[in-house]
Design a protein around this motif. Structure first.
Motif, mmCIF file in Angstrom:
data_model
loop_
_atom_site.group_PDB
_atom_site.id
_atom_site.type_symbol
_atom_site.label_atom_id
_atom_site.label_comp_id
_atom_site.label_asym_id
_atom_site.label_seq_id
_atom_site.Cartn_x
_atom_site.Cartn_y
_atom_site.Cartn_z
ATOM 1 N N VAL A 1 33.870 50.415 52.785
ATOM 2 C CA VAL A 1 32.930 49.849 51.811
ATOM 3 C C VAL A 1 31.688 49.379 52.549
ATOM 4 N N GLN A 2 30.548 49.815 52.086
ATOM 5 C CA GLN A 2 29.285 49.339 52.649
ATOM 6 C C GLN A 2 28.566 48.519 51.598
ATOM 7 N N LEU A 3 28.077 47.354 52.025
ATOM 8 C CA LEU A 3 27.384 46.444 51.124
ATOM 9 C C LEU A 3 25.944 46.277 51.604
ATOM 10 N N GLN A 4 25.011 46.439 50.691
ATOM 11 C CA GLN A 4 23.588 46.355 51.018
ATOM 12 C C GLN A 4 22.953 45.217 50.218
ATOM 13 N N ALA A 5 22.559 44.179 50.943
ATOM 14 C CA ALA A 5 21.957 43.019 50.284
ATOM 15 C C ALA A 5 20.437 43.135 50.284
ATOM 16 N N ALA A 28 34.356 47.877 40.509
ATOM 17 C CA ALA A 28 35.461 47.536 39.610
ATOM 18 C C ALA A 28 36.799 47.547 40.354
ATOM 19 N N SER A 29 36.835 48.254 41.480
ATOM 20 C CA SER A 29 38.058 48.345 42.261
ATOM 21 C C SER A 29 38.111 47.307 43.386
ATOM 22 N N ILE A 30 37.061 46.528 43.537
ATOM 23 C CA ILE A 30 37.008 45.511 44.589
ATOM 24 C C ILE A 30 37.469 44.187 43.996
ATOM 25 N N ASP A 31 38.461 43.571 44.627
ATOM 26 C CA ASP A 31 39.101 42.390 44.051
ATOM 27 C C ASP A 31 38.136 41.225 43.866
ATOM 28 N N VAL A 32 37.374 40.943 44.903
ATOM 29 C CA VAL A 32 36.458 39.805 44.881
ATOM 30 C C VAL A 32 35.150 40.206 45.541
ATOM 31 N N ALA A 48 29.088 31.645 46.144
ATOM 32 C CA ALA A 48 29.647 32.018 44.843
ATOM 33 C C ALA A 48 30.491 33.274 44.986
ATOM 34 N N LEU A 49 31.538 33.354 44.166
ATOM 35 C CA LEU A 49 32.419 34.510 44.138
ATOM 36 C C LEU A 49 32.651 34.928 42.692
ATOM 37 N N VAL A 50 32.941 36.218 42.515
ATOM 38 C CA VAL A 50 33.346 36.722 41.208
ATOM 39 C C VAL A 50 34.458 37.726 41.422
ATOM 40 N N THR A 51 35.518 37.608 40.642
ATOM 41 C CA THR A 51 36.647 38.520 40.767
ATOM 42 C C THR A 51 36.418 39.759 39.906
ATOM 43 N N SER A 52 37.276 40.743 40.103
ATOM 44 C CA SER A 52 37.177 41.963 39.303
ATOM 45 C C SER A 52 37.407 41.666 37.823
ATOM 46 N N GLY A 53 38.112 40.572 37.557
ATOM 47 C CA GLY A 53 38.354 40.178 36.167
ATOM 48 C C GLY A 53 37.256 39.326 35.581
ATOM 49 N N GLY A 54 36.264 38.974 36.414
ATOM 50 C CA GLY A 54 35.137 38.208 35.904
ATOM 51 C C GLY A 54 35.199 36.713 36.140
ATOM 52 N N THR A 55 36.255 36.249 36.774
ATOM 53 C CA THR A 55 36.346 34.816 37.089
ATOM 54 C C THR A 55 35.362 34.467 38.196
ATOM 55 N N THR A 56 34.656 33.365 38.015
ATOM 56 C CA THR A 56 33.651 32.959 38.994
ATOM 57 C C THR A 56 34.034 31.643 39.660
ATOM 58 N N ASN A 57 33.497 31.459 40.850
ATOM 59 C CA ASN A 57 33.718 30.237 41.601
ATOM 60 C C ASN A 57 32.433 29.917 42.348
ATOM 61 N N TYR A 58 32.021 28.649 42.305
ATOM 62 C CA TYR A 58 30.764 28.256 42.922
ATOM 63 C C TYR A 58 30.959 27.071 43.861
ATOM 64 N N TYR A 95 29.496 39.653 50.301
ATOM 65 C CA TYR A 95 30.914 39.648 50.718
ATOM 66 C C TYR A 95 31.741 40.450 49.728
ATOM 67 N N GLY A 96 32.707 41.168 50.267
ATOM 68 C CA GLY A 96 33.643 41.866 49.401
ATOM 69 C C GLY A 96 35.040 41.814 49.983
ATOM 70 N N ARG A 97 36.044 41.683 49.115
ATOM 71 C CA ARG A 97 37.440 41.698 49.576
ATOM 72 C C ARG A 97 38.243 42.659 48.721
ATOM 73 N N LEU A 98 38.869 43.606 49.426
ATOM 74 C CA LEU A 98 39.724 44.601 48.768
ATOM 75 C C LEU A 98 41.092 44.466 49.383
ATOM 76 N N THR A 99 42.030 43.942 48.639
ATOM 77 C CA THR A 99 43.360 43.520 49.122
ATOM 78 C C THR A 99 43.147 42.635 50.344
ATOM 79 N N TRP A 100 43.565 43.091 51.532
ATOM 80 C CA TRP A 100 43.451 42.237 52.701
ATOM 81 C C TRP A 100 42.208 42.530 53.542
ATOM 82 N N GLN A 101 41.435 43.486 53.152
ATOM 83 C CA GLN A 101 40.254 43.862 53.930
ATOM 84 C C GLN A 101 39.017 43.148 53.419
#
Length: 114
Positions: A1-5, A28-32, A48-58, A95-101
């Motif tokens: 996964v490559q992320l471009q800010a 949509a396949s990235i957990d957080v 801030a974080l957002v999950t694949s389900g749309g839950t946010t945390n600040y 930032y991105g988290r896919l399972t443990w990566q």
């Protein structure tokens, strides 16, 4: 996964900026996904974080001022930053988290100064 800010810059106190984080993978396949920041001489901290389900945390320091959102069609996560303060000055990292990566994008500088 490559992320471009992108989207950083110089803004006056009280101003707004919108950061974008474009993913090479279907988000949509990235957990957080989210944003961290690092100010000079300080440790990297959660913004801030957002999950694949749309839950946010600040982080408490940005609640009510920043809004994270995700556009699955564009594979992009956004951070809308309003009422910016000098203490928001930092390099912001996508930032991105896919399972443990965990994946990091390159930083984008945000400077809040008059």
């Amino acid at each position: 996964v490559q992320l471009q800010a992108s989207g950083g810059g110089l803004v006056q106190p009280g101003g707004s900026l919108r950061l974008s984080c474009a993913s090479s993978r279907n988000i949509a396949s990235i957990d957080v996904m989210g944003w961290y920041r690092q100010a000079p001489g300080k440790q990297r901290e959660l913004v801030a974080l957002v999950t694949s389900g749309g839950t946010t945390n600040y982080a408490e320091s940005v609640k009510g001022r920043f809004t994270i959102s995700r556009d699955n069609a564009k594979n992009t996560v956004y951070l809308q930053m309003n009422s910016l303060k000098p203490e928001d000055t930092a390099v912001y990292f996508c930032y991105g988290r896919l399972t443990w990566q965990i994946y990091w994008g390159q930083g984008t500088q945000v400077t809040v100064s008059s």
